[in-house]
Design a protein around this motif. Sequence first.
Motif, PDB file in Angstrom:
ATOM      1  N   ILE A 109       0.854  -1.188   0.000  1.00 32.98           N
ATOM      2  CA  ILE A 109       0.000   0.000   0.000  1.00 32.98           C
ATOM      3  C   ILE A 109       0.889   1.236   0.000  1.00 32.98           C
ATOM      4  O   ILE A 109       1.669   1.451   0.927  1.00 32.98           O
ATOM      5  CB  ILE A 109      -0.934   0.026   1.224  1.00 32.98           C
ATOM      6  CG1 ILE A 109      -1.803  -1.224   1.253  1.00 32.98           C
ATOM      7  CG2 ILE A 109      -1.785   1.303   1.222  1.00 32.98           C
ATOM      8  CD1 ILE A 109      -2.629  -1.380   2.524  1.00 32.98           C
ATOM      9  N   SER A 145      -3.787   6.803  -3.398  1.00 31.16           N
ATOM     10  CA  SER A 145      -3.176   5.546  -2.981  1.00 31.16           C
ATOM     11  C   SER A 145      -3.076   4.587  -4.158  1.00 31.16           C
ATOM     12  O   SER A 145      -3.834   4.682  -5.132  1.00 31.16           O
ATOM     13  CB  SER A 145      -3.965   4.894  -1.845  1.00 31.16           C
ATOM     14  OG  SER A 145      -5.199   4.397  -2.311  1.00 31.16           O
ATOM     15  N   VAL A 155      -2.688   0.388  -4.333  1.00 33.91           N
ATOM     16  CA  VAL A 155      -2.632  -0.879  -3.607  1.00 33.91           C
ATOM     17  C   VAL A 155      -2.317  -1.960  -4.633  1.00 33.91           C
ATOM     18  O   VAL A 155      -3.056  -2.129  -5.608  1.00 33.91           O
ATOM     19  CB  VAL A 155      -3.972  -1.182  -2.895  1.00 33.91           C
ATOM     20  CG1 VAL A 155      -3.913  -2.524  -2.193  1.00 33.91           C
ATOM     21  CG2 VAL A 155      -4.317  -0.065  -1.913  1.00 33.91           C
TER      22      VAL A 155
END
Length: 102
Positions: free
Chosen positions: A5, A53, A55
């Motif tokens: 992450i 973000s 991931v």
Amino acid sequence: MILRIFRAVVQEGQQAAFRDFIENTALPLTRRQDGLVSVTISAPHAISPNEFSMVSVWRDLDALKAFTGESWQEAVVLPEEAHLLAASHLHHYEVLATEGPA
């Protein structure tokens, strides 16, 4: 499998530039990597208007290292994105289970 992450806090006013970078440079680069199982990117929400973000899930640590090098515990920050970032955070987890739609 390894869950990675990456959270990027961008400089104020740089959301559009970073979104362009992540969609047109970082995501295609990551998708080309052998051993990548999946990748998901997210854009800011009203609660955190400057935070993106990415991931990613990797087959194993060797596959992740093939992408990042031996410094897999450090974020891969390309020169063309560095000036856009105020901060970045990186976390790794061992995947214990995955579940799809029932």
